[in-house]
Design an enzyme around this catalytic site. Sequence first.
Site, PDB file in Angstrom:
ATOM      1  N   LYS A 167       0.834  -1.216   0.000  1.00  0.00           N
ATOM      2  CA  LYS A 167       0.000   0.000   0.000  1.00  0.00           C
ATOM      3  C   LYS A 167       0.865   1.261   0.000  1.00  0.00           C
ATOM      4  O   LYS A 167       1.924   1.315   0.624  1.00  0.00           O
ATOM      5  CB  LYS A 167      -0.940  -0.001   1.218  1.00  0.00           C
ATOM      6  CG  LYS A 167      -1.968  -1.148   1.203  1.00  0.00           C
ATOM      7  CD  LYS A 167      -3.246  -0.790   0.452  1.00  0.00           C
ATOM      8  CE  LYS A 167      -4.114  -1.987   0.098  1.00  0.00           C
ATOM      9  NZ  LYS A 167      -5.118  -2.307   1.075  1.00  0.00           N
TER      10      LYS A 167
ATOM     11  N   ARG B 126      -3.846 -10.130   4.789  1.00  0.00           N
ATOM     12  CA  ARG B 126      -4.103 -10.254   3.346  1.00  0.00           C
ATOM     13  C   ARG B 126      -2.869  -9.728   2.620  1.00  0.00           C
ATOM     14  O   ARG B 126      -2.544  -8.547   2.722  1.00  0.00           O
ATOM     15  CB  ARG B 126      -5.354  -9.459   2.970  1.00  0.00           C
ATOM     16  CG  ARG B 126      -5.726  -9.555   1.493  1.00  0.00           C
ATOM     17  CD  ARG B 126      -6.951  -8.692   1.179  1.00  0.00           C
ATOM     18  NE  ARG B 126      -7.334  -8.801  -0.228  1.00  0.00           N
ATOM     19  CZ  ARG B 126      -6.799  -8.041  -1.197  1.00  0.00           C
ATOM     20  NH1 ARG B 126      -5.886  -7.128  -0.916  1.00  0.00           N
ATOM     21  NH2 ARG B 126      -7.192  -8.200  -2.455  1.00  0.00           N
TER      22      ARG B 126
END
Length: 277
Positions: free
Chosen positions: A224, A258
């Site tokens: 991210k 995840r």
Amino acid sequence: MNNHSINCNGKLIDLTSPKIMGILNLTPDSFSDGGKFNNEKSALEHAEKLLKDGAELIDIGPQSTRPNAEFLSSDEEIKRLGNLISKIKKEFPEALISLDTFYSETVKFGFNEGIDLINDISGGQFDGRMFDTVAETQLPYLLMHVNPSYETMHDKKKFEDITLEVNRYFSEKTNELLQKGVKDILLDPGFGFGKTVADQMKMLDEVEFLGFGKFPLLIGISRKSFIYKPLGKSPLDINEETQKLHLKVLRQGAKILRVHDVAEAKKTLEVFLHGNY
């Protein structure tokens, strides 16, 4: 209901020991692995690698939700999925399949193909039939915190208190889901979706307070931008930083990570479980 197990199609998944969810993007335009796995052969090979490396869940995403991604209809998602879900199930019966979609029609299709979990980044906000469909399938539902529409999902909002805001949202949506008869709910605070870097760092510090400890928490911070951009690095060069953050959230009670890189997350999980830190 407790924080330690979910019922996937009659198979009870014990979350006392945290699990790893490996990401399988079928999209030509995902931000870090776009186009790598969007044909059946390479998708099956990647699914096998994720499982070998230690993933117990595979999250299949037919649509990219990165900023400026191409918007697909449910029909296009279904076409892209083809019969990959049932093929993975046949080839790797032990694999648990999570389907990443915000469409109820795609959920119905996935349910018939044998999925075990619904991962809806929209919290039921992009499709009014989603919660009813989830209730019909009786599958576990992953509820993510996100802005209310597809168009605004990446608009950076400055929250007065991000943890409070996320918990208010979780409280409202989980009540709605429970009233509709959804029994297994997991929570995802929505890293990478419409939040400032500072707010996401604050969330990482306050993971233990998210969701009131009532529901299992999934954390998705893999590759991210709030991690790599401030460091001036690329999404593929932040493994060390990411694993440190993974350890931090595991210590605070996160039940599922995840991730793109399962092998590295598995090492971190081993360190956490054996207390070698």
